[in-house]
Design a protein around this motif. Structure first.
Motif, PDB file in Angstrom:
ATOM      1  N   TYR A 165     -16.851  21.340 -44.810  1.00 49.37           N
ATOM      2  CA  TYR A 165     -17.786  21.045 -45.889  1.00 49.37           C
ATOM      3  C   TYR A 165     -18.178  22.369 -46.532  1.00 49.37           C
ATOM      4  CZ  TYR A 165     -21.565  18.856 -48.514  1.00 49.37           C
ATOM      5  OH  TYR A 165     -22.365  18.394 -49.526  1.00 49.37           O
TER       6      TYR A 165
ATOM      7  N   GLY B  74     -18.769  19.724 -51.188  1.00 49.45           N
ATOM      8  CA  GLY B  74     -18.088  18.551 -50.664  1.00 49.45           C
ATOM      9  C   GLY B  74     -17.129  18.930 -49.557  1.00 49.45           C
TER      10      GLY B  74
ATOM     11  N   GLN C 238     -16.794  15.246 -53.355  1.00 48.70           N
ATOM     12  CA  GLN C 238     -18.242  15.170 -53.208  1.00 48.70           C
ATOM     13  C   GLN C 238     -18.639  13.923 -52.419  1.00 48.70           C
ATOM     14  OE1 GLN C 238     -19.832  17.440 -57.251  1.00 48.70           O
ATOM     15  NE2 GLN C 238     -20.108  15.264 -57.027  1.00 48.70           N
ATOM     16  N   SER C 239     -19.910  13.868 -52.014  1.00 47.77           N
ATOM     17  CA  SER C 239     -20.398  12.739 -51.234  1.00 47.77           C
ATOM     18  C   SER C 239     -20.373  11.433 -52.030  1.00 47.77           C
ATOM     19  CB  SER C 239     -21.825  13.012 -50.742  1.00 47.77           C
ATOM     20  OG  SER C 239     -22.693  13.292 -51.823  1.00 47.77           O
TER      21      SER C 239
END
Length: 283
Positions: A137, A145, A159-160
Motif C-alpha cells: 500500500y 492505493g 485506490q480503495s
C-alpha cells in the motif's frame, strides 16, 4: 465480374502448404520458449532470494512475486519480438531494416524513446532498491492505493474505491510505502480535563493487550497498541497519543477495532470524550 473460387482455393492451399506449417511452428516455439523462460525465472528467483533478509514470509513472497513479474515481462518482450521477426521473415518481408537503425530504432525515436528510457531506468531503480512491491500500500503523488501490478515502465495503483491509476515510473519522484516490513497503529483521542490520567493509561493498555490476545486480530499485532503520551492540551480536551506495531496493511482494521473497544470501555468507566458545545441563554 467472374470470380474463380477454384483458383483462389488452390492458391490458399498452396500458400498454406508452403508457409502454414512453418508459421504454426514459429508460434508454438515462441509460446514454448516463453513458458520455459517463465518457469526458469520463477525457480531462479525463488531460490536466490534470501529468506533471512525479510521479517516475514509474506514480505519475502511479495519481493519474489514482484521480481518474477518484472523479469518475465522483460524477457517476454524479446521473445515475442523474435517470434514476430521470424514470422515476417517466413512471409518474405525484409527484416534487416527493422533490426538496424532504419527500422525499430527510427520508430522508437519518433515515438519519444527518451521518455520510455526514463521510465525503464527509474523502474529498474525502484526494483533494485525494493522501494515497493506488488501488494504494497503506497502513496505516489496525490494517489494512494495498493500496487496491483508493475512493469519496468508503469506502476498500476488501485485506490480503495476501485479506481486504478497507471503511473509512468519516470514520473515518480516520491513513493511512500505504508506497508513495508510493518505498519503502525497511530492515532489520537481526546478526553476530558477531569479524567484520571493514570486510570486512563491502564484502560488503554488493557484494551490493547486484550486486542493482542484476540484470536482474530492478535495474530496480526506485533506490539500491542498502548498509551504513548499526552500529546497536547486543547480547548475542549486532552489529546492522548496511542501507538502500536502491526503487520503490513493491518493498521486500518486494527485501529478501527481499537477505537470500538475503547469507546465501550470509556462508556463503562465513565470517561468523557468531550466535544464543543454552545450554551444559549434566553433573557
Amino acid at each position: 465480374m467472374n470470380i474463380n473460387f477454384e483458383n483462389i482455393m488452390q492458391k490458399i492451399v498452396e500458400w498454406g502448404g508452403e508457409h502454414g506449417l512453418a508459421l504454426i511452428s514459429i508460434i508454438f516455439l515462441t509460446w514454448l520458449s516463453l513458458h520455459f523462460v517463465n518457469q526458469v525465472i520463477t525457480k531462479i528467483i525463488r531460490k536466490t532470494i534470501s529468506k533471512s533478509s525479510y521479517p516475514s514470509e509474506s514480505e519475502e513472497r511479495k519481493r519474489e512475486d514482484t521480481l518474477i513479474k518484472i523479469s518475465q515481462n522483460f524477457f517476454g518482450i524479446f521473445i515475442w519480438i523474435a517470434g514476430l521477426l521470424a514470422i515476417l521473415y517466413e512471409l518474405g518481408m525484409p527484416i534487416i531494416p527493422l533490426i538496424t537503425g532504419a527500422g525499430i530504432l527510427g520508430v522508437a525515436i519518433g515515438f519519444g524513446a527518451q521518455s520510455l528510457i526514463k521510465d525503464i531506468i527509474n523502474g529498474l531503480f525502484i526494483i533494485a532498491e525494493n522501494q515497493y512491491r506488488i501488494g504494497d500500500y503506497v502513496c505516489i503523488g496525490d494517489y494512494c492505493g495498493s500496487v496491483e501490478d508493475m512493469t519496468l515502465r508503469i506502476t498500476k495503483l488501485r485506490q480503495s474505491d476501485g479506481t486504478i491509476h497507471y503511473i509512468p515510473n519516470g514520473e515518480i519522484k516520491v513513493a511512500s510505502n505504508k506497508s513495508k516490513d510493518f505498519s503502525k497503529v497511530d492515532f489520537k483521542i481526546g478526553v476530558g480535563y477531569s479524567t484520571d490520567i493514570n486510570q486512563l493509561e491502564k484502560i488503554i493498555n488493557k484494551v490493547g493487550d486484550d486486542l493482542k490476545a484476540d484470536e482474530i486480530f492478535g495474530k496480526h499485532i506485533i506490539d500491542a497498541p498502548h498509551f504513548l503520551r499526552i500529546d497536547d492540551f486543547l480547548d475542549y480536551s486532552i489529546s492522548i497519543h496511542i501507538s502500536g506495531k502491526v503487520e503490513p496493511k493491518q493498521q486500518y482494521s486494527i485501529t478501527g477495532e481499537m477505537r470500538r473497544r475503547l469507546k465501550k470501555m470509556f462508556d463503562d468507566e465513565g470517561i468523557e470524550i468531550p466535544y464543543p458545545t454552545r450554551v444559549v441563554r434566553s433573557e
